[in-house]
Write an enzyme that holds these catalytic residues in place. Structure first.
Site, PDB file in Angstrom:
ATOM      1  N   TYR A  33       0.828  -1.208   0.000  1.00 29.77           N
ATOM      2  CA  TYR A  33       0.000   0.000   0.000  1.00 29.77           C
ATOM      3  C   TYR A  33       0.866   1.263   0.000  1.00 29.77           C
ATOM      4  CZ  TYR A  33      -4.736  -1.848   0.932  1.00 29.77           C
ATOM      5  OH  TYR A  33      -5.968  -2.423   0.837  1.00 29.77           O
ATOM      6  N   CYS A  75      -3.324  -0.895   9.643  1.00 35.81           N
ATOM      7  CA  CYS A  75      -2.407  -0.427   8.610  1.00 35.81           C
ATOM      8  C   CYS A  75      -2.354   1.096   8.693  1.00 35.81           C
ATOM      9  CB  CYS A  75      -2.947  -0.863   7.251  1.00 35.81           C
ATOM     10  SG  CYS A  75      -2.020  -0.206   5.852  1.00 35.81           S
ATOM     11  N   CYS A  99       4.340   1.505  10.808  1.00 29.70           N
ATOM     12  CA  CYS A  99       3.842   0.534   9.827  1.00 29.70           C
ATOM     13  C   CYS A  99       3.723  -0.766  10.596  1.00 29.70           C
ATOM     14  CB  CYS A  99       4.830   0.387   8.672  1.00 29.70           C
ATOM     15  SG  CYS A  99       4.461  -1.025   7.589  1.00 29.70           S
TER      16      CYS A  99
HETATM   17  N1  DGL Z   1       1.300  -2.523   7.104  1.00 29.24           N
HETATM   18  C1  DGL Z   1       1.007  -1.321   6.428  1.00 29.24           C
HETATM   19  C2  DGL Z   1       1.178  -0.111   7.310  1.00 29.24           C
HETATM   20  O1  DGL Z   1       0.934  -0.153   8.446  1.00 29.24           O
HETATM   21  C3  DGL Z   1       1.483  -1.067   5.065  1.00 29.24           C
HETATM   22  C4  DGL Z   1       2.563  -1.815   4.391  1.00 29.24           C
HETATM   23  C5  DGL Z   1       2.405  -1.624   2.894  1.00 29.24           C
HETATM   24  O2  DGL Z   1       1.489  -2.249   2.349  1.00 29.24           O
HETATM   25  O3  DGL Z   1       3.143  -0.815   2.302  1.00 29.24           O
HETATM   26  O4  DGL Z   1       1.536   0.946   6.909  1.00 29.24           O
END
Ligand code: DGL
Length: 276
Positions: A43, A75, A189
């Site tokens: 993401y 996320c 993250c």
């Molecule tokens: N785990 C996600 C976050 O907390 C995002 C990781 C990704 O998909 O780039 O930002």
């Protein structure tokens, strides 16, 4: 007869597992649907409009299918931009994950702190607002790590990960200024707490890595109440892309209580435009 609550925990991949673990700890009696939008991982590279339309569309289907009582957006990359849209479109409560800047600033002695997140999260207005609001008097360094979430995914799939690659990503978060050094690093993250052993090992000097998961779990309890009985709820994992194939990956998911996997078979409308 009151049914046990269904909690949906959502991420782009395996990162939300670091949050799932803490939520399950406080509500072991709830049913869980863990959702990984792995067809669109990572993401961190998506634009804000792409993220909003994708997540809203996905939740229309997820809510219709699983009727959750509460959803945790585990996320940061999604939460910092999609939460108001989710709350505006759907009536269930949403708990988001946003960079833990407030606790980091209040615990910092050196007043030098860093925020380690995806390139998306560190450029968000939301993140900058948190800094302005809660980190007054702190020197804040924002680091958008390009590969770290993918490295965490690889580790969980049982692949060998290179310490050198991790070091390259985290090193800029260690800052020395006027004789003062970074003492708090916000893990902005949800994938990063899954690399905590490596992070500690590779730190040029000891720091406190701030993981928001326990605070998220407390928020869930505040919204739906504490554990009601000693039963253990059911857990399933839903993937927008391929379901886990490798043995190591499946064993790892089992440690989080996940052994039943489902694929959302109909492609999302936005899916093709996400091929980058
Ligand atoms: N785990 C996600 C976050 O907390 C995002 C990781 C990704 O998909 O780039 O930002």
């Amino acid at each position: 007869l009151k049914q046990r609550p269904t909690i949906l925990v959502f991420d782009s991949g395996f990162g939300g597992l670091s949050v799932l673990k803490e939520v399950v700890r406080v509500r072991p009696d709830a049913d869980y649907v863990y959702v990984a939008d792995n067809a669109a991982f990572p993401y961190g590279n998506l634009s804000e409009p792409q993220l909003v339309s994708r997540v809203i569309e996905l939740f229309e289907r997820l809510i219709a299918e699983y009727l959750p009582d509460l959803a945790v957006i585990a996320c940061n990359t999604a939460s910092t931009v999609v939460l108001p849209h989710l709350r505006g479109n759907f009536s269930l409560p949403f708990v988001g994950t946003v960079p833990a800047i407030k606790p980091a600033a209040s615990q910092s002695k050196s007043r030098v702190i860093s925020v380690l997140g995806t390139p998306g999260t560190v450029t968000r207005e939301y993140t900058h607002d948190l800094i302005a609001q809660f980190a007054e008097g702190c020197d804040v360094t924002l680091i958008g790590a390009r590969q770290l979430a993918s490295i965490a995914e690889a580790k969980l799939r049982g692949e060998q990960v290179s310490e050198q690659d991790i070091l390259v990503e985290i090193k800029p978060a260690f800052v020395e200024k006027d004789g003062k050094r970074t003492d708090q690093i916000v893990l902005a993250c949800t994938h990063y707490p899954l690399l905590l052993d490596e992070l500690h090992k590779l730190s040029p000097w000891p720091v406190n890595f701030v993981d928001p998961a326990p605070a998220i779990a407390r928020r869930v309890v505040a919204l739906i109440g504490p554990k009601e009985n000693d039963e253990e709820g059911g857990k399933i994992a839903v993937f927008t892309g391929q379901t886990p194939q490798g043995l190591t990956e499946r064993k790892m998911l089992e440690q989080f209580g996940l052994s039943q996997f489902f694929s959302m078979n109909k492609p999302l409308a936005g899916a093709t435009s996400l091929a980058m």
